[in-house]
Design a protein around this motif. Structure first.
Motif, short mmCIF file in Angstrom:
data_model
loop_
_atom_site.label_atom_id
_atom_site.label_comp_id
_atom_site.label_asym_id
_atom_site.label_seq_id
_atom_site.Cartn_x
_atom_site.Cartn_y
_atom_site.Cartn_z
N GLU A 1 0.84 -1.06 0.38
CA GLU A 1 0.01 -0.36 0.15
C GLU A 1 0.61 1.43 -0.02
O GLU A 1 0.53 2.40 -0.77
N ILE A 2 1.98 1.39 0.71
CA ILE A 2 2.70 2.32 1.03
C ILE A 2 4.34 2.39 0.49
O ILE A 2 5.33 1.73 0.98
N PRO A 3 4.45 2.24 -1.51
CA PRO A 3 5.83 2.08 -1.78
C PRO A 3 6.98 3.41 -1.51
O PRO A 3 6.75 4.15 -1.05
N ARG A 4 7.88 2.19 -1.36
CA ARG A 4 9.43 3.11 -0.72
C ARG A 4 9.52 4.67 -0.98
O ARG A 4 9.25 5.69 -0.88
N GLN A 5 8.85 4.62 -2.86
CA GLN A 5 8.84 5.78 -3.95
C GLN A 5 7.95 6.82 -3.33
O GLN A 5 8.10 8.16 -3.57
N LEU B 1 1.54 12.44 7.59
CA LEU B 1 0.57 12.91 7.19
C LEU B 1 1.28 13.42 6.09
O LEU B 1 0.38 13.81 4.29
N PRO B 2 2.26 13.54 5.99
CA PRO B 2 3.37 14.00 4.13
C PRO B 2 2.92 13.15 3.33
O PRO B 2 3.34 12.87 2.20
N THR B 3 3.04 11.14 3.95
CA THR B 3 2.95 10.56 2.66
C THR B 3 1.75 10.06 2.33
O THR B 3 1.01 10.07 1.04
#
Length: 389
Positions: free
Chosen positions: A231-235, A285-287
């Motif tokens: 769900e949350i890729p490194r990039q 929040l930034p992500t």
């Protein structure tokens, strides 16, 4: 006869005829291979680049280019994005009764109530105040702050409890339908402009002021956990200060989110993977907003802070550090600065601050100020604040 003549061509001429055919053949083969790779990616094939690396490291290295093209969203992601998309489509409901919710995240007493009282003077009906005291119930000197505490819980720096407190403040502030913009502040924050200036800056702005930038160093992207995949890729992993201001639609999607929040709740903490020190309030929040509404945020915070000392915590200003010139420099600054963790001293990222596409000063608030500076700030307040956006 033609064939016989061709056989007698000089060797140089025959070679020159073959070269274009060879190049064309190589291009065809390469194109076929690329199409096959795209349509039938083989995730389990070991490549020489992965030899000697753990499977998780290999997966992280490959996901940067594979997932962008071929990964399909999970059922949970599809459901979350449908809800968030519909909320974001809701038009703003600004009226003459619209208010800004000022949300104070504090361990106890608010040492700058005297200054904030001056800021709020004569503005009744245009603001609401919510206080989350994580340790001690504050003793108030301003009527604006009396009985404004919400139910709170213990907050530990660097842990998910900080995000939980932010969400708790948002939930309470969202109960009032007139609250259309939400400002998160700490006990060490001060206002830099008049209330009128601040109100227009936030209410008439076309974005939420949420800090989000890419830090390729160990304290930025280096904190990404493989457990957060897919769900949350490194990039997409981003960093930023927690001190946000956000529009009602953005506050609602934060409260609606469980999928991305749960990933940070489970895995963004020290000790999950090797020596990674993931700090939830710097990354959630930034992500989240970078992934789901990147065009709806400013990517910089309207709360000034000084990281020039390159420590875990920003510089604290005492009364001896305060002057009219110092304050005017902050209020007129129109260039945002982010310090990354790349290199020994970190690199600085600079970009101009714009408000509705127009170059404007960046900051409405500032931190961290020591309590011994309150009287000096109250005295200087009329001289350093701006009245016109």
């Amino acid at each position: 006869m033609g064939e016989t003549q061709n056989l007698h061509l000089p060797l140089r001429n025959r070679s020159s005829l073959k070269k274009p055919l060879l190049i064309l053949l190589l291009i065809c083969i390469t194109s076929v291979l690329l199409v096959c790779t795209y349509m039938y990616p083989q995730h389990n094939v070991k490549t020489p680049a992965c030899e000697g690396l753990s499977s998780s490291s290999c997966k992280a290295a490959l996901s940067g280019w594979l997932d962008v093209h071929v990964r399909k969203h999970t059922d949970e992601e599809v459901a979350a994005r449908v809800v968030i998309r519909d909320i974001l489509r809701t038009p703003p409901a600004l009226t003459s009764k619209s208010k800004i919710a000022f949300m104070f995240l504090t361990p106890g007493t608010l040492p700058f109530e005297k200054l904030w009282d001056k800021f709020f003077q004569g503005q009744e009906g245009r603001f609401s105040i919510y206080i989350h005291p994580s340790r001690l119930r504050p003793v108030h000197i301003s009527r604006h702050f009396s009985d404004r505490e919400i139910h709170s819980d213990q907050v530990t720096w660097g842990r998910i409890s900080m995000v939980d407190a932010e969400r708790r403040l948002l939930a309470n502030a969202l109960e009032d339908p007139d609250n259309q913009h939400f400002v998160l502040l700490s006990e060490s924050c001060i206002p830099l402009h008049t209330f009128d200036y601040t109100y227009r800056y936030l209410m008439l702005g076309n974005v939420s002021f949420i800090d989000s930038f890419e830090d390729r160093g160990p304290h930025g992207t280096g904190r990404h956990m493989d457990h957060m995949l897919p769900e949350i890729p490194r990039q997409d992993f981003r960093k930023g200060a927690q001190w946000f201001t956000m529009k009602r639609q953005h506050a609602l999607i934060v409260m609606a989110d469980n999928l991305y929040y749960s990933k940070f709740r489970q895995f963004c903490r020290p000790g999950v993977e090797a020596n990674k020190n993931c700090i939830a309030d710097e990354h959630y929040l930034p992500t989240f907003f970078y992934m789901l509404d990147p065009g709806g945020i400013s990517n910089w915070s309207v709360t000034y802070v000084d990281w020039s000392e390159r420590r875990w915590h920003p510089k604290t200003y005492r009364a001896r550090d305060i002057s009219l010139k110092f304050l005017k420099n902050i209020t007129s600054d129109d260039m945002s600065v982010h310090v990354t963790s790349v290199g020994k001293r970190g690199e600085e990222l600079h970009w101009p601050c714009t408000w509705n596409g127009i170059r404007r000063p960046c900051y409405l608030f500032a931190r961290k100020f020591h309590s011994d500076s309150v009287n000096k700030l109250v005295r200087l307040f009329p001289n350093y604040t701006s009245t016109v956006v």
